[in-house]
Design an enzyme around this catalytic site. Sequence first.
Site, PDB file in Angstrom:
ATOM      1  N   LYS A 172       0.825  -1.218   0.000  1.00  0.00           N
ATOM      2  CA  LYS A 172       0.000   0.000   0.000  1.00  0.00           C
ATOM      3  C   LYS A 172       0.862   1.273   0.000  1.00  0.00           C
ATOM      4  CE  LYS A 172      -4.035  -2.004  -0.043  1.00  0.00           C
ATOM      5  NZ  LYS A 172      -3.752  -3.406  -0.381  1.00  0.00           N
TER       6      LYS A 172
HETATM    7  C1  LIG Z   1      -9.969  -2.734  -1.653  1.00  0.00           C
HETATM    8  C2  LIG Z   1      -9.336  -3.504  -0.524  1.00  0.00           C
HETATM    9  N1  LIG Z   1      -9.997  -3.613   0.636  1.00  0.00           N
HETATM   10  C3  LIG Z   1      -9.469  -4.262   1.676  1.00  0.00           C
HETATM   11  C4  LIG Z   1      -8.243  -4.861   1.601  1.00  0.00           C
HETATM   12  C5  LIG Z   1      -7.710  -5.580   2.776  1.00  0.00           C
HETATM   13  O1  LIG Z   1      -6.605  -4.931   3.330  1.00  0.00           O
HETATM   14  P1  LIG Z   1      -5.734  -5.652   4.440  1.00  0.00           P
HETATM   15  O2  LIG Z   1      -4.808  -6.595   3.743  1.00  0.00           O
HETATM   16  O3  LIG Z   1      -5.001  -4.542   5.135  1.00  0.00           O
HETATM   17  O4  LIG Z   1      -6.673  -6.353   5.351  1.00  0.00           O
HETATM   18  C6  LIG Z   1      -7.508  -4.764   0.418  1.00  0.00           C
HETATM   19  C7  LIG Z   1      -6.192  -5.394   0.344  1.00  0.00           C
HETATM   20  O5  LIG Z   1      -5.489  -5.443  -0.600  1.00  0.00           O
HETATM   21  C8  LIG Z   1      -8.067  -4.075  -0.676  1.00  0.00           C
HETATM   22  O6  LIG Z   1      -7.410  -3.977  -1.843  1.00  0.00           O
END
Ligand SMILES: Cc1ncc(COP(=O)(O)O)c(C=O)c1O
Length: 385
Positions: free
Chosen positions: A184
């Site tokens: 990210k």
């Molecule tokens: C649009 C979206 N929402 C949620 C997530 C989940 O993030 P995390 O890995 O921090 O839980 C991601 C992860 O890539 C994502 O792309």
Amino acid sequence: MRAEFLDFSPPCVGEDEIDAVVETLKSPWITTGPRTRRLEEAFTRFIGAPAALALNSCTAALHTALATLGVGPGDEVITTPMTFAASVNVVEHVGARPVLVDIEPDTLNISPAAVERAIGKETKVVLPVHFGGHPAELDTLRDLASSNGAIVLEDAAHAVPAKYKGRMIGAGDNPVAFSFYATKNMTTAEGGMLTGAGDLVDRARIMSLHGMSRDAWKRYSKEGSWFYEVVVPGFKYNMTDIAAAIGLVQLDKLCRMQQRRREVVARYNEAFGQLEAMELPVERPEVEHAWHLYTLRLRLDRLSIDRAQFITELTARNIGTSVHFIPVHLHPYYREKYGFEAREFPVAFDAYQRLVSLPLHPGLSESDVDDVIEAVTDVAQKFAR
Ligand SMILES: Cc1ncc(COP(=O)(O)O)c(C=O)c1O
């Protein structure tokens, strides 16, 4: 051709992050503690958020938010198929029903018109995802939600920092979930943040840590107390101070890293704007894009190969790519549980067949960008129709 494979999205961490981790490990506190609090404070200031809660992922932030809002069986959550499954899995986790609706053709964000058709008295939450870092049409979504007694919970996994009508995503009172996953715009390796109104974030804090009463994390320190009470069967979603130490350094660097992302985007736009087979990502005038992803859509009628072959050709030229996203309704769990047809969401399905995400991160050198441009141009020209 490039000699070495160009990774799609390596983490951009340096010596400062390494030093911060080592310093934390040598300190008397390695899990949720002073550094996590500092990251929450710094993030709150940076975003202009009412309050912020650091967690171990965006998924945790979304799940905690839904549970804190009391969303459960019998409730509906309207969201988009053009997302990572985590955005929808959390709705299943709380026993509510995800209601998927189609997306807008330019931004690939949830379509307010489709939300309007789907919203009803069972709707408790509207869950837009700021696709690739481009803010969704929040004003309309907020109006629709509030006139139907629902709350907007934003999945801002891609959207730090992004602005909608001059205001930072996460600056409002409604819950907003951010991701600090390795790829990210800022990372803590694994991590996330939930922003929102102070009372909501206070309740979410309890929900995210076993349901233990406030400030339980201080119970081992001199000013803390051994006494705590469990007021709800909460989760174990807290961020460690090791992760927060990385996050503090990354937040300091974020504006510089964003600048580099924008430079790369400008070069890509200039180069790919010349290619007939490419539809470029957009940035609507009322937003500031976080440029987490640079996602091209192939004009398949201008190419003699499909998207899968396009990716194979780029891989052969040592360029890493990805596809964001395989729409949620195509995954077996959702397809089978809700009986979705592939073309049920025509805009999302059409986009899916044409999407290719290119490397976009602050670690790209000018010659890396040259290599990506050269490879994409070469494939587009070689397979032009
Ligand atoms: C649009 C979206 N929402 C949620 C997530 C989940 O993030 P995390 O890995 O921090 O839980 C991601 C992860 O890539 C994502 O792309």
